[in-house]
Design an enzyme around this catalytic site. Structure first.
Site, mmCIF file in Angstrom:
data_model
loop_
_atom_site.group_PDB
_atom_site.id
_atom_site.type_symbol
_atom_site.label_atom_id
_atom_site.label_comp_id
_atom_site.label_asym_id
_atom_site.label_seq_id
_atom_site.Cartn_x
_atom_site.Cartn_y
_atom_site.Cartn_z
ATOM 1 C CG ASP A 195 5.056 -8.086 -7.361
ATOM 2 O OD1 ASP A 195 6.052 -8.849 -7.737
ATOM 3 O OD2 ASP A 195 4.073 -7.561 -7.695
ATOM 4 C CG ASP A 209 5.504 -6.579 -13.674
ATOM 5 O OD1 ASP A 209 5.895 -5.410 -14.436
ATOM 6 O OD2 ASP A 209 6.138 -7.517 -13.682
#
Length: 265
Positions: A14, A16
């Protein structure tokens, strides 16, 4: 050899909360990605946000100090376009979203129209208009299939939370009685499309995320090992509230530097 001890050959991570946090580099993220590149380990950086194109995201990450190739970024917009291209090649869509989504659909040859489209496709935008949402509602009522890039109800900003795709989808659903098909996390479909993108296998790939309810569950359901980092949303304490667990919980991706090939020993 069990799944837990199988060599790590590739990574999905991922963006953020894992690599960047509020437009700042997570300490060690640059060294972690540099090690993957040095070892020629295939990886993709994932995001549920469909606003920006991979090129835009590459520029954003570069400003934080992260050098990520454009082709190593996989968005929910790209996953949605891949899904639609598999389902109905050369189709038509009415899009509520921004350049990340419209560009992805144009690149698969879709025609964007509000005249009897095959799909209404809802993505992230900072400029939702009453007119566009009304048009989407009427098209869904007339039989257009309803697709949304991701179910996230809110997104972050410096001023506080913002309504995101899931919230606007709920509005359209309330008006039409039709639920969208969500392509992005936690749908493992996004994970599988990412794996195909880099020619990886789930048994030898690790998913790194900061959220139990999206990253970890999506990785788990796609058959991957999962690592939760505590530099984002979920914490070590919050893990206990879920009926499933990540393979490992670490403080940050910095803890993987020097052992990206064998992170579970």
């Amino acid at each position: 050899m069990t799944a837990e001890t199988e060599p790590i050959l590739s990574y999905l991570t991922d963006m953020d909360g894992v690599l960047v946090s509020e437009e700042h580099l997570v300490p060690g993220a640059d060294e972690f990605l540099a090690e993957l590149r040095a070892n020629e380990t295939p990886f993709l950086v994932l995001t549920n946000n469909s606003i920006r194109t991979p090129r835009d995201l590459q520029a954003r990450l570069r400003q934080t100090g992260l050098d990520v190739p454009e082709e190593s970024i996989w968005t929910s917009a790209l996953a949605t376009a891949t899904f639609l291209n598999d389902q109905r090649p050369g189709g038509t869509a009415y899009v509520v979203g921004e350049s990340g989504l419209t560009t992805a659909l144009h690149e698969i040859g879709y025609v964007l129209t509000e005249r009897d489209p095959d799909y209404v496709v809802l993505g992230e935008t900072r400029t939702y208009s009453f007119e566009a949402i009304t048009t989407a509602i009427r098209l869904v009522e007339r039989g257009a299939r309803f697709i949304a890039t991701n179910p996230d109800a809110t997104g972050p900003s410096r001023e506080g939370v913002l309504p995101a795709t899931g919230s606007v989808a709920a509005l359209i659903t309330r008006a039409t009685g039709r639920e969208p098909y969500y392509v992005g996390k936690p749908n493992p479909l996004m994970m599988r499309s990412a794996l195909r993108r880099i020619g990886a296998h789930s048994q030898s790939t690790v998913m790194i995320g900061d959220r139990m309810d999206t990253d970890v569950i999506a990785g788990l359901e796609a058959g991957m090992r999962t690592i939760l980092v505590t530099t984002g949303i979920s914490t070590r304490a919050s893990v206990e509230g879920f009926p499933y667990r990540p393979t490992a919980v670490i403080d940050s991706v910095a803890d993987l530097i020097g052992r990206t090939r064998k992170p579970f020993e």
